[in-house]
Design an enzyme around this catalytic site. Sequence first.
Site, short mmCIF file in Angstrom:
data_model
loop_
_atom_site.label_atom_id
_atom_site.label_comp_id
_atom_site.label_asym_id
_atom_site.label_seq_id
_atom_site.Cartn_x
_atom_site.Cartn_y
_atom_site.Cartn_z
N THR A 20 0.83 -1.19 0.00
CA THR A 20 0.00 0.00 0.00
C THR A 20 0.87 1.26 0.00
O THR A 20 1.86 1.34 0.72
CB THR A 20 -0.92 0.01 1.23
N ARG B 216 2.35 -5.75 12.05
CA ARG B 216 1.77 -4.45 12.38
C ARG B 216 2.65 -3.37 11.73
O ARG B 216 3.09 -2.42 12.36
CB ARG B 216 1.66 -4.26 13.89
N ASN C 104 -7.62 0.36 -0.10
CA ASN C 104 -7.39 -0.44 1.11
C ASN C 104 -8.09 0.22 2.29
O ASN C 104 -7.62 1.23 2.82
CB ASN C 104 -5.89 -0.58 1.36
N SER D 29 -6.77 -2.58 6.49
CA SER D 29 -5.59 -2.91 7.30
C SER D 29 -5.91 -2.65 8.76
O SER D 29 -6.44 -1.60 9.11
CB SER D 29 -4.39 -2.06 6.88
N THR E 274 -9.65 -11.56 1.52
CA THR E 274 -9.72 -10.48 2.49
C THR E 274 -8.32 -10.03 2.86
O THR E 274 -7.32 -10.63 2.46
CB THR E 274 -10.41 -10.94 3.80
#
EC number: 1.3.5.2
Length: 351
Positions: free
Chosen positions: A85, A111, A172, A175, A245
């Site tokens: 992204t 993360r 997106n 996230s 997903t």
Amino acid sequence: MYSLFRPLLFTCDTERAHDISLCTLDIAYHSGALPLLTRHPRPLPTTAFGLNFPNPVGLAAGLDKNGTHIDALFALGFGFIEIGTTTPRPQPGNPKPRLFRLTQQQAVINRMGFNNLGVDALVRNVAGARQRNGPLGINIGKNKDTPNEQASNDYRYCLERVYALADYVTINLSSPNTAGLRALQEEQTLRRLIGELREAQETLAAKHGRHVPMLIKMAPDLSDSDIDAAARVLNEMSVDGVIATNTTVTRPLLRQHRLASETGGLSGAPLLGQSTLVLRRLRTHLPETIALIGVGGICCGADAVAKMAAGANLVQCYTGLIFKGPQLVGECVEAIRRRREASSSGRASTQ
């Protein structure tokens, strides 16, 4: 070859191993040694949202965030590549450590937090790529410090910057590593956001003389009612496709693992069932004109077939590559080919 390289790679910190893998891939590509790593799959032409794909197996976003490895990744035999992204401005992402490998479970917890060099750097890299053997998707997000009320500005800016170079663009919204991002999937918020982006898409299509498909990437942690509500919006807004997903904040089958309490999104084998259920429910509630990309937990050819059986037009993998290596691409292509051939034989025998 990857099976020999993997034990050494797995002695490294997970994020460092990621960087070493991409560096090694580039060296192999530029030296002509890449055929030693993997065998290129035979073509399996597939069409979705108006694009032609040499095969239906793609690379999910996240591996190449800045579009610096496009040539080498296409050389692995993917039918399409999704980079990003990317965000309007560069950002460092979350503090390290932020990537954790669960080897026995074939899973990863991350993360990362949309760490990237910014959309302008990505655009320069894409413009310099020489080998595009299939469609190139660009995954866009909002900066961490952009409030949700202004999120559409970030998405619109990125859409405008990448439109001329992308074959499709992924929005997106799912996230788990950007605070509040998943709130954008709430029905009314989603309707406003997609409405604004669809208007921008139409304006850009008129300006550039071509329609670039826009896909929405969804989370696996939605309730059935939330999935149904999102499907209503996606249908009303006539989006081109949906990716089902992203990673999950739940920990299926991992409650006793020492890393289970680490904050972040879980990907890999434990996600397969959950993500496939969301995919199947979306397929039930969306018309065939809205294509679906199945991603989450694909670690073998049978997993890719499970996604197709649940209604996917295309599939993507990422975490499975960490454990299986690039041969996973060909394995998935061949498994889907066998499913198609069996389906064709079945239809022929009933005629």
